[in-house]
Enzyme design. Structure first.
Site, PDB file in Angstrom:
ATOM      1  N   GLN A  13       0.829  -1.211   0.000  1.00  0.00           N
ATOM      2  CA  GLN A  13       0.000   0.000   0.000  1.00  0.00           C
ATOM      3  C   GLN A  13       0.866   1.265   0.000  1.00  0.00           C
ATOM      4  O   GLN A  13       0.665   2.173  -0.804  1.00  0.00           O
ATOM      5  CB  GLN A  13      -0.914  -0.010   1.234  1.00  0.00           C
ATOM      6  CG  GLN A  13      -1.916   1.124   1.246  1.00  0.00           C
ATOM      7  CD  GLN A  13      -2.589   1.308   2.601  1.00  0.00           C
ATOM      8  OE1 GLN A  13      -2.130   0.785   3.630  1.00  0.00           O
ATOM      9  NE2 GLN A  13      -3.681   2.044   2.612  1.00  0.00           N
ATOM     10  N   ASP A  35      10.618  -6.119  -4.471  1.00  0.00           N
ATOM     11  CA  ASP A  35       9.620  -6.812  -3.651  1.00  0.00           C
ATOM     12  C   ASP A  35       9.838  -8.303  -3.830  1.00  0.00           C
ATOM     13  O   ASP A  35      10.484  -8.731  -4.792  1.00  0.00           O
ATOM     14  CB  ASP A  35       8.204  -6.407  -4.115  1.00  0.00           C
ATOM     15  CG  ASP A  35       7.159  -6.612  -3.029  1.00  0.00           C
ATOM     16  OD1 ASP A  35       6.706  -5.617  -2.456  1.00  0.00           O
ATOM     17  OD2 ASP A  35       6.817  -7.783  -2.731  1.00  0.00           O
ATOM     18  N   ASP A  52      13.933 -11.134  -1.725  1.00  0.00           N
ATOM     19  CA  ASP A  52      13.411 -11.525  -0.412  1.00  0.00           C
ATOM     20  C   ASP A  52      14.340 -10.877   0.613  1.00  0.00           C
ATOM     21  O   ASP A  52      15.539 -11.174   0.639  1.00  0.00           O
ATOM     22  CB  ASP A  52      13.444 -13.057  -0.303  1.00  0.00           C
ATOM     23  CG  ASP A  52      13.008 -13.545   1.069  1.00  0.00           C
ATOM     24  OD1 ASP A  52      12.738 -12.708   1.960  1.00  0.00           O
ATOM     25  OD2 ASP A  52      12.954 -14.782   1.244  1.00  0.00           O
ATOM     26  N   TYR A 142       3.197  -8.236  15.913  1.00  0.00           N
ATOM     27  CA  TYR A 142       3.525  -7.084  15.057  1.00  0.00           C
ATOM     28  C   TYR A 142       3.995  -5.915  15.922  1.00  0.00           C
ATOM     29  O   TYR A 142       5.047  -5.318  15.681  1.00  0.00           O
ATOM     30  CB  TYR A 142       2.280  -6.721  14.245  1.00  0.00           C
ATOM     31  CG  TYR A 142       2.385  -5.461  13.423  1.00  0.00           C
ATOM     32  CD1 TYR A 142       3.270  -5.367  12.353  1.00  0.00           C
ATOM     33  CD2 TYR A 142       1.538  -4.372  13.674  1.00  0.00           C
ATOM     34  CE1 TYR A 142       3.325  -4.214  11.573  1.00  0.00           C
ATOM     35  CE2 TYR A 142       1.585  -3.221  12.899  1.00  0.00           C
ATOM     36  CZ  TYR A 142       2.487  -3.155  11.848  1.00  0.00           C
ATOM     37  OH  TYR A 142       2.533  -2.010  11.078  1.00  0.00           O
TER      38      TYR A 142
END
Ligand code: AKB
Length: 315
Positions: A13, A35, A52, A142
């Protein structure tokens, strides 16, 4: 000196829009996007590398090839997905960061950007106008990884002199690329569903207030922090930052001013509610205002209008 920039995790995003902004500012070929996945649409606007962030050897090759002056590390697993895969979330969020910090030191990178989150706060943090410094007892993997990441960023700055800069993003609202696996994602999904079906089933309760930020403000703030003179950046863990705080009911009310038929219903017992309940309702970002002039431009009404207009025009 001309900047050479690498964005790691550029398909998400924030990365999608940060890449556009950085390419507009520094030139298309000065910004390498990367990415773990190929972009959905082939990326013709500049160099792209599949990488990665946990693969240290591949990162070495990337840094050797492009010799970056700035690195933006956006690859991460967000709050809701992190609770499904806690071990992987920790691994990606912490070891990905350590890999990038170590290589940034080794290759003499001038500035590193790494995003933290309001998830660093927890059930015992003050809920309203949560200050920069307070009790921090996150209870999601997280949030724990972001808090540990903040401490390690500050350590790399104080111990090794690495110029790491960071923002504690609240929920980010945007129309270009979808958010992936967060607790604040409802505030994006709701707009898509309002235009598609005139109705939305929300996984958070009507009165769950969370701090949010429109993407335009998030990008502006990120670039402002990265442009700030080194001695103005007094916080090397991560800056509190916010735009506006609202509940699903407030957002639904604002949407129904533009889409009068819009209705909202709420599901109970979604696991994301328990996460949201431990996060701040609103954030005090005085330090970002004082240190590098932060000021958001979008409020709830302008966010709603801009989201609906852009989503309609891009259907
Ligand atoms: C999430 O909901 O996990 C993220 C965040 C607030 O960091 N959007």
């Amino acid at each position: 000196m001309e900047e050479q920039i690498i964005i790691i995790g550029s398909n998400g995003q924030i990365g999608t829009e940060l890449a556009i902004a950085l390419r507009a500012k520094f030139g298309q070929h000065r910004v390498v996007t990367s990415d773990i996945r190929e972009p959905q649409m082939p990326d013709t606007s500049g160099p792209f590398e599949t990488i990665d962030v946990l693969d240290r050897k591949a990162l070495h090759v990337l840094f050797t090839k492009y010799r970056p002056t700035q690195v933006y590390l956006l690859a991460a697993m967000l709050s809701a997905t992190g609770e499904k895969y806690p071990r992987q979330a920790w691994d990606l969020n912490i070891n990905g960061l350590l890999n990038v910090l170590d290589l940034s030191l080794k290759y003499g990178v001038n500035k590193v950007f790494w995003p933290s989150s309001i998830a660093v706060f927890g059930p015992h943090s003050p809920k309203a106008n949560t200050p920069q410094y307070s009790v921090m007892d996150p209870n999601t993997v997280y949030g724990i990884s972001k808090l540990a990441g903040e401490r390690i960023c500050e350590y790399y700055h104080s111990r090794y002199g690495l110029d790491v800069r960071s923002i504690r993003y609240p929920g980010i609202i945007s129309w270009k690329a979808a958010p992936g696996g967060g607790t604040t994602d409802y505030a994006v999904h709701i707009f898509h569903e309002a235009l598609k079906n005139n109705t939305y089933t929300c996984f958070l309760s009507a009165n769950t207030a969370l701090p949010m930020l429109y993407m335009d403000d998030a990008i502006r703030g990120t670039l402002a922090l990265m442009d700030a003179p080194t001695d103005a950046v007094n916080i090397r863990s991560s800056y509190n930052l916010t735009g506006v705080s609202f509940t699903p009911a407030m957002l639904a009310n604002e949407i129904s001013k533009v889409v009068p038929e819009f209705t909202i219903t709420y599901v109970e017992n979604d696991p994301r509610q328990a996460i949201a309940d431990t996060w701040p309702n609103s954030i005090d970002d005085t330090e970002a205002q004082q240190d590098w002039g932060w000021k958001p431009q979008f409020d709830l009404t302008s966010i709603t209008e801009d989201m609906l207009t852009n989503l309609k025009n891009n259907r």
